[in-house]
Design a protein around this motif. Structure first.
Motif, PDB file in Angstrom:
ATOM      1  N   PHE A 110      -9.069 -60.934  -2.996  1.00 29.33           N
ATOM      2  CA  PHE A 110     -10.498 -61.141  -3.220  1.00 29.33           C
ATOM      3  C   PHE A 110     -11.289 -59.903  -2.827  1.00 29.33           C
ATOM      4  N   VAL A 111     -10.871 -59.262  -1.732  1.00 28.48           N
ATOM      5  CA  VAL A 111     -11.504 -58.007  -1.322  1.00 28.48           C
ATOM      6  C   VAL A 111     -11.278 -56.942  -2.392  1.00 28.48           C
ATOM      7  N   ALA A 112     -10.058 -56.906  -2.930  1.00 30.51           N
ATOM      8  CA  ALA A 112      -9.746 -55.947  -3.993  1.00 30.51           C
ATOM      9  C   ALA A 112     -10.579 -56.216  -5.239  1.00 30.51           C
ATOM     10  N   ALA A 113     -10.832 -57.503  -5.532  1.00 33.62           N
ATOM     11  CA  ALA A 113     -11.655 -57.861  -6.686  1.00 33.62           C
ATOM     12  C   ALA A 113     -13.077 -57.336  -6.520  1.00 33.62           C
ATOM     13  N   GLU A 114     -13.643 -57.517  -5.333  1.00 35.42           N
ATOM     14  CA  GLU A 114     -15.001 -57.026  -5.078  1.00 35.42           C
ATOM     15  C   GLU A 114     -15.035 -55.503  -5.077  1.00 35.42           C
ATOM     16  N   ALA A 115     -13.956 -54.882  -4.590  1.00 30.76           N
ATOM     17  CA  ALA A 115     -13.880 -53.422  -4.609  1.00 30.76           C
ATOM     18  C   ALA A 115     -13.825 -52.905  -6.045  1.00 30.76           C
ATOM     19  N   SER A 116     -13.090 -53.613  -6.918  1.00 29.06           N
ATOM     20  CA  SER A 116     -13.017 -53.228  -8.327  1.00 29.06           C
ATOM     21  C   SER A 116     -14.381 -53.342  -8.988  1.00 29.06           C
ATOM     22  N   HIS A 117     -15.122 -54.394  -8.655  1.00 31.21           N
ATOM     23  CA  HIS A 117     -16.476 -54.555  -9.178  1.00 31.21           C
ATOM     24  C   HIS A 117     -17.352 -53.404  -8.710  1.00 31.21           C
ATOM     25  N   ALA A 118     -17.205 -53.035  -7.441  1.00 28.98           N
ATOM     26  CA  ALA A 118     -17.991 -51.925  -6.892  1.00 28.98           C
ATOM     27  C   ALA A 118     -17.660 -50.614  -7.597  1.00 28.98           C
ATOM     28  N   ILE A 119     -16.376 -50.410  -7.910  1.00 25.34           N
ATOM     29  CA  ILE A 119     -15.963 -49.206  -8.634  1.00 25.34           C
ATOM     30  C   ILE A 119     -16.622 -49.174 -10.012  1.00 25.34           C
ATOM     31  N   GLY A 120     -16.672 -50.340 -10.661  1.00 25.75           N
ATOM     32  CA  GLY A 120     -17.328 -50.422 -11.963  1.00 25.75           C
ATOM     33  C   GLY A 120     -18.796 -50.039 -11.875  1.00 25.75           C
ATOM     34  N   ILE A 121     -19.473 -50.514 -10.834  1.00 23.17           N
ATOM     35  CA  ILE A 121     -20.879 -50.162 -10.635  1.00 23.17           C
ATOM     36  C   ILE A 121     -21.025 -48.659 -10.408  1.00 23.17           C
ATOM     37  N   CYS A 122     -20.099 -48.065  -9.644  1.00 22.86           N
ATOM     38  CA  CYS A 122     -20.137 -46.614  -9.405  1.00 22.86           C
ATOM     39  C   CYS A 122     -19.986 -45.836 -10.710  1.00 22.86           C
ATOM     40  N   VAL A 123     -19.151 -46.355 -11.618  1.00 22.00           N
ATOM     41  CA  VAL A 123     -18.995 -45.727 -12.931  1.00 22.00           C
ATOM     42  C   VAL A 123     -20.314 -45.765 -13.690  1.00 22.00           C
ATOM     43  N   LEU A 124     -21.033 -46.889 -13.601  1.00 23.04           N
ATOM     44  CA  LEU A 124     -22.335 -46.996 -14.250  1.00 23.04           C
ATOM     45  C   LEU A 124     -23.323 -46.002 -13.670  1.00 23.04           C
ATOM     46  N   ILE A 125     -23.337 -45.899 -12.346  1.00 24.60           N
ATOM     47  CA  ILE A 125     -24.251 -44.962 -11.687  1.00 24.60           C
ATOM     48  C   ILE A 125     -23.967 -43.534 -12.140  1.00 24.60           C
ATOM     49  N   TYR A 126     -22.675 -43.191 -12.224  1.00 24.03           N
ATOM     50  CA  TYR A 126     -22.294 -41.853 -12.680  1.00 24.03           C
ATOM     51  C   TYR A 126     -22.772 -41.617 -14.109  1.00 24.03           C
ATOM     52  N   LYS A 127     -22.619 -42.629 -14.967  1.00 20.18           N
ATOM     53  CA  LYS A 127     -23.075 -42.520 -16.357  1.00 20.18           C
ATOM     54  C   LYS A 127     -24.580 -42.296 -16.422  1.00 20.18           C
ATOM     55  N   LEU A 128     -25.330 -43.097 -15.656  1.00 24.27           N
ATOM     56  CA  LEU A 128     -26.792 -43.016 -15.693  1.00 24.27           C
ATOM     57  C   LEU A 128     -27.299 -41.674 -15.171  1.00 24.27           C
ATOM     58  N   ILE A 129     -26.642 -41.144 -14.147  1.00 20.24           N
ATOM     59  CA  ILE A 129     -27.079 -39.876 -13.561  1.00 20.24           C
ATOM     60  C   ILE A 129     -26.645 -38.693 -14.425  1.00 20.24           C
ATOM     61  N   LYS A 130     -25.375 -38.684 -14.858  1.00 15.24           N
ATOM     62  CA  LYS A 130     -24.843 -37.544 -15.603  1.00 15.24           C
ATOM     63  C   LYS A 130     -25.402 -37.458 -17.018  1.00 15.24           C
ATOM     64  N   GLU A 131     -25.427 -38.596 -17.724  1.00 16.20           N
ATOM     65  CA  GLU A 131     -25.809 -38.580 -19.134  1.00 16.20           C
ATOM     66  C   GLU A 131     -27.277 -38.929 -19.368  1.00 16.20           C
ATOM     67  N   SER A 132     -27.952 -39.422 -18.321  1.00 13.65           N
ATOM     68  CA  SER A 132     -29.379 -39.784 -18.420  1.00 13.65           C
ATOM     69  C   SER A 132     -29.650 -40.705 -19.606  1.00 13.65           C
ATOM     70  N   THR A 133     -28.753 -41.643 -19.806  1.00 11.46           N
ATOM     71  CA  THR A 133     -28.935 -42.633 -20.878  1.00 11.46           C
ATOM     72  C   THR A 133     -28.297 -43.947 -20.451  1.00 11.46           C
ATOM     73  N   CYS A 134     -28.897 -45.037 -20.889  1.00 13.75           N
ATOM     74  CA  CYS A 134     -28.327 -46.359 -20.604  1.00 13.75           C
ATOM     75  C   CYS A 134     -27.898 -47.042 -21.895  1.00 13.75           C
ATOM     76  N   ALA A 135     -27.720 -46.250 -22.951  1.00 18.32           N
ATOM     77  CA  ALA A 135     -27.301 -46.791 -24.239  1.00 18.32           C
ATOM     78  C   ALA A 135     -25.979 -47.532 -24.092  1.00 18.32           C
ATOM     79  N   GLY A 136     -25.902 -48.729 -24.662  1.00 19.39           N
ATOM     80  CA  GLY A 136     -24.685 -49.516 -24.604  1.00 19.39           C
ATOM     81  C   GLY A 136     -24.587 -50.454 -23.419  1.00 19.39           C
ATOM     82  N   LEU A 137     -25.549 -50.347 -22.501  1.00 20.44           N
ATOM     83  CA  LEU A 137     -25.528 -51.212 -21.318  1.00 20.44           C
ATOM     84  C   LEU A 137     -26.484 -52.381 -21.494  1.00 20.44           C
ATOM     85  N   SER A 138     -26.099 -53.511 -20.931  1.00 11.39           N
ATOM     86  CA  SER A 138     -26.938 -54.703 -20.998  1.00 11.39           C
ATOM     87  C   SER A 138     -27.729 -54.862 -19.704  1.00 11.39           C
ATOM     88  N   LEU A 139     -29.045 -54.764 -19.802  1.00 12.03           N
ATOM     89  CA  LEU A 139     -29.902 -54.999 -18.649  1.00 12.03           C
ATOM     90  C   LEU A 139     -29.804 -56.460 -18.197  1.00 12.03           C
TER      91      LEU A 139
END
Length: 276
Positions: free
Chosen positions: A53-82
């Motif tokens: 369960f801890v690993a599951a939450e960590a995987s979710h956190a990694i996914g969020i970090c990927v989103l943050i990297y996308k938003l900062i690096k590419e300055s676009t939220c295209a393809g993401l669901s608010l």
């Protein structure tokens, strides 16, 4: 037939092509067998299954970090669901409340960190990168899932000794988590083309859902069914397991095409019709 640079056949690609040619019923059967094999593997390898369960939450956190990297690096939220992010923030906030009043542990800290980062993603999409937000593609009405989850929680919730409101809240966040990815799947269904960072994020969610489901299933097996009794009587124990299984199968098809795309060396994932 696919070959490697040395001229040998690529067994992974060959297996993927064989699976692709099978009828839907065979694919479903193979998916069940693969899932059961993964459960057996995790039961053998992981000593403390609560760590899943801890690993599951960590995987979710990694996914969020990927989103943050996308938003900062590419300055676009295209393809993401608010809307998917808002549903995620909603069930995390409710789960945090339940953790504080019912059982404070390491999961509370992990949920706090995930909620903070999710709120940052929501703020960035809504205000900083609003011009790139695909509002016309993100057209899933969230009340289609929020209202049914709330009604279901009113009738099917834990029968523990906790306050009734807390028990209903607990059930609500479990049900809402199971369907929170629907708006993101709708966006991908509308666009058909999923760029790499969004695909990585959704795949991380799929891994998180599977690990969470494996945690519950193995905990039930380890306790020889006692865990179901500890959760209460009635439909609630079954609904917990069903919610975990639903979360896993919702993303299973996407994860298959994601792995297939990665194995094929493609940076952009193209989804066939009817996948999500």
């Amino acid at each position: 037939m696919s070959f490697t640079r040395s001229g040998k056949k690529n067994p992974v690609h060959g297996m993927a092509m064989w699976v692709r040619k099978q009828p839907p019923k065979v694919k479903s059967f193979l998916a069940v067998i693969a899932g059961m094999a993964c459960l057996v593997f995790l039961r053998i390898v992981v000593v403390d299954h609560d760590n899943l369960f801890v690993a599951a939450e960590a995987s979710h956190a990694i996914g969020i970090c990927v989103l943050i990297y996308k938003l900062i690096k590419e300055s676009t939220c295209a393809g993401l669901s608010l809307k998917s992010q808002e549903l995620t923030a909603m069930f995390l906030a409710v789960r945090l409340y339940c953790s504080f009043v019912m059982e404070y542990d390491i999961h509370t800290l992990l949920d706090s960190a995930t909620l903070i980062t999710t709120l940052w993603v929501i703020y960035t999409i809504r205000f900083k990168l609003r011009s790139s937000y695909m509002e016309d593609k993100d057209n899933f009405a969230i009340y289609y899932v929020v209202i049914p989850c709330a009604l279901l929680a009113l009738f099917v919730h834990p029968s523990t000794s906790h306050n009734l409101f807390n028990r209903i809240s607990w059930a609500f966040c479990v049900y809402l988590e199971a369907v929170s990815v629907f708006p993101q799947l709708r966006v991908m269904q509308n666009t058909k083309i999923v760029e790499s960072f969004t695909a990585h994020y959704v795949f991380a969610l799929g891994v998180a859902r599977f690990l969470s489901c494996a945690h519950w299933v193995l905990q039930v097996l380890d306790s020889r069914g006692y865990l179901l009794t500890a959760l209460g009587h009635g439909l609630w124990p079954s609904m917990v397991l069903l919610s975990e299984i639903v979360q896993t199968f919702i993303l299973a098809d996407f994860c298959y095409y994601y792995v297939k795309s990665v194995v094929g060396g493609h940076l952009v994932l193209r989804l066939p019709s009817g996948v999500v």
